[in-house]
Scaffold this motif. Sequence first.
Motif, mmCIF file in Angstrom:
data_model
loop_
_atom_site.group_PDB
_atom_site.id
_atom_site.type_symbol
_atom_site.label_atom_id
_atom_site.label_comp_id
_atom_site.label_asym_id
_atom_site.label_seq_id
_atom_site.Cartn_x
_atom_site.Cartn_y
_atom_site.Cartn_z
ATOM 1 N N VAL A 1 0.851 -1.191 0.000
ATOM 2 C CA VAL A 1 0.000 0.000 0.000
ATOM 3 C C VAL A 1 0.886 1.239 0.000
ATOM 4 O O VAL A 1 1.886 1.297 0.719
ATOM 5 C CB VAL A 1 -0.925 0.012 1.227
ATOM 6 C CG1 VAL A 1 -1.768 1.285 1.257
ATOM 7 C CG2 VAL A 1 -1.825 -1.217 1.235
ATOM 8 N N VAL A 2 0.534 2.217 -0.828
ATOM 9 C CA VAL A 2 1.246 3.496 -0.818
ATOM 10 C C VAL A 2 0.330 4.539 -0.182
ATOM 11 O O VAL A 2 -0.898 4.476 -0.316
ATOM 12 C CB VAL A 2 1.666 3.929 -2.236
ATOM 13 C CG1 VAL A 2 2.720 3.003 -2.785
ATOM 14 C CG2 VAL A 2 0.467 3.964 -3.174
ATOM 15 N N GLU A 3 0.922 5.491 0.507
ATOM 16 C CA GLU A 3 0.164 6.457 1.280
ATOM 17 C C GLU A 3 0.033 7.799 0.555
ATOM 18 O O GLU A 3 0.659 8.028 -0.483
ATOM 19 C CB GLU A 3 0.824 6.648 2.646
ATOM 20 C CG GLU A 3 0.891 5.373 3.478
ATOM 21 C CD GLU A 3 1.573 5.596 4.808
ATOM 22 O OE1 GLU A 3 2.134 6.686 5.011
ATOM 23 O OE2 GLU A 3 1.550 4.674 5.652
ATOM 24 N N TYR A 4 -0.755 8.649 1.182
ATOM 25 C CA TYR A 4 -0.992 10.005 0.679
ATOM 26 C C TYR A 4 0.328 10.760 0.505
ATOM 27 O O TYR A 4 1.188 10.762 1.389
ATOM 28 C CB TYR A 4 -1.885 10.748 1.665
ATOM 29 C CG TYR A 4 -2.096 12.214 1.362
ATOM 30 C CD1 TYR A 4 -3.087 12.617 0.486
ATOM 31 C CD2 TYR A 4 -1.302 13.178 1.963
ATOM 32 C CE1 TYR A 4 -3.302 13.962 0.215
ATOM 33 C CE2 TYR A 4 -1.506 14.533 1.699
ATOM 34 C CZ TYR A 4 -2.499 14.910 0.820
ATOM 35 O OH TYR A 4 -2.689 16.240 0.558
ATOM 36 N N GLY A 5 0.480 11.378 -0.672
ATOM 37 C CA GLY A 5 1.657 12.192 -0.929
ATOM 38 C C GLY A 5 2.836 11.454 -1.523
ATOM 39 O O GLY A 5 3.814 12.090 -1.922
ATOM 40 N N GLU A 6 2.755 10.111 -1.634
ATOM 41 C CA GLU A 6 3.891 9.372 -2.194
ATOM 42 C C GLU A 6 3.898 9.481 -3.721
ATOM 43 O O GLU A 6 2.857 9.457 -4.360
ATOM 44 C CB GLU A 6 3.830 7.899 -1.783
ATOM 45 C CG GLU A 6 4.184 7.645 -0.341
ATOM 46 C CD GLU A 6 4.699 6.237 -0.144
ATOM 47 O OE1 GLU A 6 5.442 5.736 -1.022
ATOM 48 O OE2 GLU A 6 4.366 5.634 0.878
ATOM 49 N N PRO A 7 5.082 9.575 -4.311
ATOM 50 C CA PRO A 7 5.174 9.626 -5.773
ATOM 51 C C PRO A 7 5.056 8.232 -6.378
ATOM 52 O O PRO A 7 5.459 7.233 -5.772
ATOM 53 C CB PRO A 7 6.564 10.218 -6.018
ATOM 54 C CG PRO A 7 7.354 9.803 -4.819
ATOM 55 C CD PRO A 7 6.394 9.778 -3.661
ATOM 56 N N LEU A 8 4.482 8.175 -7.571
ATOM 57 C CA LEU A 8 4.357 6.944 -8.344
ATOM 58 C C LEU A 8 4.730 7.238 -9.784
ATOM 59 O O LEU A 8 4.639 8.376 -10.242
ATOM 60 C CB LEU A 8 2.931 6.398 -8.298
ATOM 61 C CG LEU A 8 2.419 5.747 -7.015
ATOM 62 C CD1 LEU A 8 0.963 5.340 -7.205
ATOM 63 C CD2 LEU A 8 3.253 4.540 -6.637
ATOM 64 N N TRP A 9 5.146 6.184 -10.502
ATOM 65 C CA TRP A 9 5.439 6.320 -11.932
ATOM 66 C C TRP A 9 4.541 5.340 -12.690
ATOM 67 O O TRP A 9 4.527 4.142 -12.392
ATOM 68 C CB TRP A 9 6.916 6.041 -12.211
ATOM 69 C CG TRP A 9 7.794 7.166 -11.797
ATOM 70 C CD1 TRP A 9 8.270 8.189 -12.568
ATOM 71 C CD2 TRP A 9 8.295 7.419 -10.465
ATOM 72 N NE1 TRP A 9 9.019 9.048 -11.817
ATOM 73 C CE2 TRP A 9 9.067 8.605 -10.527
ATOM 74 C CE3 TRP A 9 8.174 6.760 -9.235
ATOM 75 C CZ2 TRP A 9 9.700 9.131 -9.415
ATOM 76 C CZ3 TRP A 9 8.795 7.295 -8.116
ATOM 77 C CH2 TRP A 9 9.554 8.480 -8.206
ATOM 78 N N LEU A 10 3.779 5.868 -13.649
ATOM 79 C CA LEU A 10 2.858 5.051 -14.445
ATOM 80 C C LEU A 10 3.637 4.370 -15.563
ATOM 81 O O LEU A 10 4.277 5.030 -16.371
ATOM 82 C CB LEU A 10 1.744 5.918 -15.029
ATOM 83 C CG LEU A 10 0.981 6.798 -14.027
ATOM 84 C CD1 LEU A 10 -0.115 7.574 -14.756
ATOM 85 C CD2 LEU A 10 0.404 5.977 -12.889
ATOM 86 N N LEU A 11 3.568 3.032 -15.612
ATOM 87 C CA LEU A 11 4.348 2.271 -16.594
ATOM 88 C C LEU A 11 3.515 1.876 -17.816
ATOM 89 O O LEU A 11 3.876 2.174 -18.942
ATOM 90 C CB LEU A 11 4.938 1.022 -15.931
ATOM 91 C CG LEU A 11 5.822 1.274 -14.706
ATOM 92 C CD1 LEU A 11 6.358 -0.046 -14.156
ATOM 93 C CD2 LEU A 11 6.974 2.208 -15.045
ATOM 94 N N LYS A 12 2.394 1.191 -17.593
ATOM 95 C CA LYS A 12 1.563 0.780 -18.719
ATOM 96 C C LYS A 12 0.160 0.461 -18.226
ATOM 97 O O LYS A 12 -0.061 0.215 -17.041
ATOM 98 C CB LYS A 12 2.149 -0.433 -19.444
ATOM 99 C CG LYS A 12 2.221 -1.703 -18.593
ATOM 100 C CD LYS A 12 2.801 -2.849 -19.405
ATOM 101 C CE LYS A 12 2.924 -4.126 -18.578
ATOM 102 N NZ LYS A 12 3.487 -5.243 -19.355
ATOM 103 N N ARG A 13 -0.790 0.474 -19.156
ATOM 104 C CA ARG A 13 -2.178 0.184 -18.836
ATOM 105 C C ARG A 13 -2.592 -1.128 -19.461
ATOM 106 O O ARG A 13 -2.194 -1.456 -20.585
ATOM 107 C CB ARG A 13 -3.080 1.304 -19.351
ATOM 108 C CG ARG A 13 -4.515 1.206 -18.837
ATOM 109 C CD ARG A 13 -5.405 2.208 -19.519
ATOM 110 N NE ARG A 13 -5.776 1.763 -20.851
ATOM 111 C CZ ARG A 13 -6.559 2.446 -21.679
ATOM 112 N NH1 ARG A 13 -7.033 3.606 -21.328
ATOM 113 N NH2 ARG A 13 -6.834 1.985 -22.876
#
Length: 283
Positions: free
Chosen positions: A87-99
């Motif tokens: 689980v990632v929390e509020y404010g954490e950065p993510l990188w979108l790889l593919k859909r």
Amino acid sequence: MTRLSKRKASEWALLIAGLLLAGAASAAEYDNSEQDKKQPVTESFTAGQFGERFPDNLPFDTEQVIVGAEFLNLYTGPGRGYVIDHVVEYGEPLWLLKRRTGWVKVMTRSGKTGWAKIAELDSIVAPDGEPVAVPTPGIDDYREQGLRFGFTYGDFEGANSLGVSLGYRFTGNISAELRVAQTIGAYSNSETYQVAVLHQPFPQWTVSPYFLLGSGINITSPNATIVATEDRQDTTMLTGIGVTTYLSRRFALRAEVANHYLLTSRENNQEIVEWKLGFDVLM
């Protein structure tokens, strides 16, 4: 005023002052909490601490976003049968790889990957604070598929018919198909090879009708044990109507009725009606 009365008045004054101070402290805490709630996602503690950190194995040309919800579940795969891995929390950065259909593969700041539901990515923002919307898959995605393979089963004037097709969509409305069918009857078998053009007037509809027009050859082989005649090859003209509905991103169901007009070398030509049901695999 007696001495006792003065003492009680002092106690009441102290009590009222204490209540006023407590109320002011509560109001200050409330104001601080409200300010925290109104704090932009990009200025949260987590975003400020890790916003500039990038994973070591980050793929090229990925989009960075920041989680705006309280938390986001990441699954081990793109489907309901997979479990929540972390689980990632509020404010954490993510990188979108593919859909993939209704899921997006993402990477966290630690380099760990997981799958998030598109429906749960409605609160993500860009590093500059602008909201980011991940498009959900729809019928437009299906219409963009150009190449398709088809498999059908039906009735060819009382005989069982098995067919395969290879189609290609040139525009949103026009596509072409190569068709091969094997018919097994009580008195004869036949093979049909045809080229057809399909017109889909309403491709945006979930259940979309189409019309077809084609031509080809039909090779009839009578059963030697019943009728002692030679094989016959006839030119065929094809017209028909059908309907297509999409089951998933890769599969579509199709129902069709077609009229085969055989131009024979005999005195009379032959007309055969075929009903069939099948599915397409979209490439």
